[in-house]
Design a protein around this motif. Structure first.
Motif, PDB file in Angstrom:
ATOM      1  N   PHE A   1       0.994  -1.260  -0.045  1.00 49.38           N
ATOM      2  CA  PHE A   1      -0.066   0.012  -0.013  1.00 49.38           C
ATOM      3  C   PHE A   1       0.922   1.209  -0.084  1.00 49.38           C
TER       4      PHE A   1
ATOM      5  N   GLY B   1      -5.372   2.681  -6.512  1.00 44.78           N
ATOM      6  CA  GLY B   1      -6.627   3.196  -5.752  1.00 44.78           C
ATOM      7  C   GLY B   1      -7.249   2.431  -4.878  1.00 44.78           C
ATOM      8  N   ARG B   2      -7.163   1.139  -4.873  1.00 44.82           N
ATOM      9  CA  ARG B   2      -8.272   0.097  -4.011  1.00 44.82           C
ATOM     10  C   ARG B   2      -7.642   0.642  -2.520  1.00 44.82           C
ATOM     11  N   THR B   3      -8.846   0.333  -1.824  1.00 45.46           N
ATOM     12  CA  THR B   3      -8.605   0.634  -0.187  1.00 45.46           C
ATOM     13  C   THR B   3      -8.060  -0.606   0.411  1.00 45.46           C
TER      14      THR B   3
ATOM     15  N   ARG C   1      -0.939   6.723   1.359  1.00 48.43           N
ATOM     16  CA  ARG C   1      -2.491   7.113   1.498  1.00 48.43           C
ATOM     17  C   ARG C   1      -3.241   6.129   1.851  1.00 48.43           C
TER      18      ARG C   1
ATOM     19  N   GLU D   1     -11.009  -3.155   0.621  1.00 43.00           N
ATOM     20  CA  GLU D   1     -11.413  -3.625  -0.638  1.00 43.00           C
ATOM     21  C   GLU D   1     -10.581  -4.907  -0.765  1.00 43.00           C
ATOM     22  N   CYS D   2      -9.296  -4.664  -0.702  1.00 41.60           N
ATOM     23  CA  CYS D   2      -8.194  -5.935  -1.279  1.00 41.60           C
ATOM     24  C   CYS D   2      -8.502  -6.887   0.031  1.00 41.60           C
TER      25      CYS D   2
ATOM     26  N   TYR E   1      -3.535   7.621  -6.809  1.00 42.07           N
ATOM     27  CA  TYR E   1      -3.734   7.055  -5.290  1.00 42.07           C
ATOM     28  C   TYR E   1      -5.110   7.454  -4.469  1.00 42.07           C
ATOM     29  N   GLY E   2      -5.983   8.077  -5.340  1.00 42.74           N
ATOM     30  CA  GLY E   2      -7.079   8.713  -4.753  1.00 42.74           C
ATOM     31  C   GLY E   2      -7.047  10.055  -3.852  1.00 42.74           C
TER      32      GLY E   2
ATOM     33  N   ARG F   1      -3.626   3.031   0.220  1.00 37.92           N
ATOM     34  CA  ARG F   1      -4.456   2.572  -0.950  1.00 37.92           C
ATOM     35  C   ARG F   1      -3.262   1.919  -1.902  1.00 37.92           C
ATOM     36  N   THR F   2      -3.846   0.876  -2.853  1.00 37.75           N
ATOM     37  CA  THR F   2      -2.847   0.416  -3.668  1.00 37.75           C
ATOM     38  C   THR F   2      -2.657   1.518  -4.620  1.00 37.75           C
TER      39      THR F   2
END
Length: 599
Positions: free
Chosen positions: A174, A183-185, A177, A188-189, A450-451, A179-180
């Motif tokens: 990660f 942009g995944r949290t 931020r 979610e992952c 990265y969102g 996230r991946t």
């Protein structure tokens, strides 16, 4: 008798070891060499590191097999020794772990896979084959680690679960931020990994203990054991080394604090050493408590919409004329600016500026675009390729475009560097055209890769390229459809030289709703026609046209304009406009075609 690893993780925190690669480097191993083959060539060195971690108090010893899959080993001509390297790696770790510790079979991603993608079945077979050898060698569980791609980690998980029965830990990388890179949290992952059968989920590498703690704090309950193996911090370069300045005590304090938020498997990644693991064991034994650190929430995305570009409006309202100008290979920009002034006066809708076509260095097209717009006020389409920038540089460039009000972008993969170049020049290709379009579309929604919020609105008019000069038109149309999904709003075609090809385009793209602007490149001479036909990618010129150019002799430029006009006159009613690419920046050829169109 030693407990099953999942039973232990259900009852208490278990400590894993730290980095392997950085310690091998510190002990004299060249960073460009294959670390995994040391299991065969220098087993005593590998054992000494395992022993150091065991002496520091690590309860889980990871095998020295992070890159021991046949894809990575193949780069060292060692693919045929994949099973042997993994077997020996497991045996070395087991020998130092003894009866009271667990051995984790370390497995990492495959690295850059090259041009030809592997099928899901091939990928699963690669990961499954490595896992089989590790289990045969005696590991207690498999640790899939340092995966930046959730889809690849899910593939690896499927491949491993299909062939072994030991538990599998699945760990993502990660960003700061939380996230991946896509942009995944973390939530979610982890949910996806648990659904796919992961026995342990977690994070490693990428971030230091402070950011790792922030990720864990924001997770909420996780139904399987959670692993946290952060880096020692962020490194700084010193010669050919990366130095991690944070102390073992700082690392231990922050990492141990993750236990209060549900983490059950704690250890270290890059930059950590036996000293860090020993400090972590002491912190856990002492019941170290770290005050809760509240992550700073990202700024709210500004939902205001930026106004569309003039080109975007023109594409929606009627037909457009675009003309391409190439940046010079030197510093004299005045001829290009003079050409842009003439085209603007003639009523061109936009000037497109390519980025280092054919991978030849030219003046920055973004700088030139700003100069053209400042001189003429006309809309400019900036070509962006995935060849010359990595993901960080690409986002920085996109922010620069937005801040400079250059909102028309043609997103392309980019011509590859010449393989025969005397200098070593390699393409980056972190992002190809589809990923670049998706990145630009994300900026239009107010966020970067990265969102993170961009705070101010932007409205990129994203264009895509379409190559109709191919034997498989359906494949190219399929790519158009994918590009539209990624964010493309219109298409510019490669140059076309026959009515038959025009008809083929119209038939194949009848269902495409995005505007298609036909590429026309007038021929300058017979020599130019033969070069384009035989050496330029994506261009095919009929033999009759080449014969006409040969007969034209010294009047080749005039004949080239006539040939282009004949095709343009035929195609004009059926397309959203024309994309004129004058050879050698001979803008007078474009001006003549514009005059014949009534501009």
């Amino acid at each position: 008798m030693k407990q099953h690893i999942l039973t232990a993780l259900g009852e208490r925190v278990v400590v894993a070891d730290g980095a392997m690669g950085s310690l091998l480097f510190d002990r004299g191993v060249d960073s460009s060499s294959c670390y995994d083959v040391l299991n065969l060539t220098d087993p005593a060195l590998v054992q000494s590191i395992h022993k150091a971690y065991a002496d520091a108090g690590a309860e889980i010893i990871e095998t020295n097999t992070f890159g021991a899959n046949r894809v990575k080993l193949g780069r060292f001509d060692l693919a045929h020794r994949t099973r042997e390297i993994n077997l020996r790696g497991a045996e070395l770790a087991r020998g130092q772990a003894g009866p009271g510790r667990w051995v984790a079979g370390a497995m990492g991603p495959l690295g850059r896979l090259g041009i030809d993608p592997l099928s899901q079945e091939e990928l699963e077979d690669i990961f499954g084959g490595q896992a089989l050898a590790l289990v045969e060698g005696g590991v207690d569980f498999i640790m899939l680690e340092t995966f930046a791609s959730l889809s690849l980690l899910l593939t690896a998980l499927r491949g491993v679960k299909a062939v072994v029965s030991v538990p599998v830990a699945a760990q993502m990388v990660f960003t700061q931020r939380g996230r991946t890179h896509s942009g995944r949290t973390a939530r979610e992952c982890f949910d996806a990994l648990i659904w796919a059968g992961a026995d342990v989920v977690g994070l490693n590498c990428g971030i230091g203990p402070k950011n790792a703690l922030e990720v864990v704090q924001g997770l909420g309950p996780v139904p399987v054991p959670l692993s946290v193996l952060p880096n020692a911090g962020f490194p700084e370069s010193s010669g050919d080394r990366l130095i991690y300045a944070s102390s073992p005590e700082y690392f231990a304090r922050r990492t141990a604090a993750c236990a209060a938020h549900g983490a059950r498997l704690l250890g270290g990644c890059c930059g950590t050493a036996p000293e860090h693991i020993a400090a972590l064991v002491r912190a856990l034994d002492a019941g170290s408590s770290e005050a809760r650190i509240v992550s700073v929430s990202p700024d709210e995305v500004n939902t205001q919409t930026a106004a569309p570009t003039r080109l975007s409006r023109r594409l929606a309202e009627g037909k457009v004329i675009l003309v391409e100008l190439d940046p010079p290979k030197h510093l004299d920009v005045e001829p290009v600016l003079a050409a842009a002034e003439a085209l603007s006066a003639a009523g061109v809708d936009a000037i497109t500026i390519a980025e280092n076509p054919l991978a030849v260095p030219r003046l920055s097209n973004i700088v030139l675009a700003g100069m053209v717009r400042a001189r003429t006020g006309v809309d400019v389409v900036v070509h962006m390729t995935g060849r010359d920038r990595n993901l960080v540089g690409m986002q920085s460039t996109i922010m620069g475009l937005a801040a400079s009000n250059l909102h028309n972008v043609l997103a392309v993969t980019g011509d590859p560097p010449s393989a025969g170049s005397a200098e070593r020049v390699s393409g980056v290709y972190d992002l190809r055209s589809l990923e670049l379009m998706a990145l630009l579309a994300g900026f239009n929604e107010g966020r970067n890769h990265y969102g993170d919020s961009m705070r101010l609105p932007v409205n990129f008019c994203i264009g895509g390229a379409f190559n109709p000069n191919t034997r498989n038109m359906a494949l190219q149309v399929g790519r158009m459809e994918k590009k539209m999904t990624a964010g493309a709003r219109y298409f510019l075609t490669q140059p076309v030289y026959s009515r038959e090809r025009v008809d083929e385009i119209l038939a194949a793209t009848a269902h495409i709703t995005a505007p298609i602007v036909l590429g026309i490149m007038p021929l300058a001479s017979s020599r130019n026609a033969e070069f384009l036909h035989n050496e330029f990618p994506g261009i095919e010129i009929p033999s009759e046209t080449r014969e006409r150019m040969a007969r034209a002799g010294e009047h080749g430029q005039e004949e080239g304009v006539n040939i282009a006009w004949e095709l343009l006159e035929y195609a004009w009613p059926h397309f959203a406009g024309v994309y004129i690419i004058p050879p050698f920046n001979r803008h007078v050829m474009a001006l003549e075609l514009m005059r014949r169109l009534g501009r």
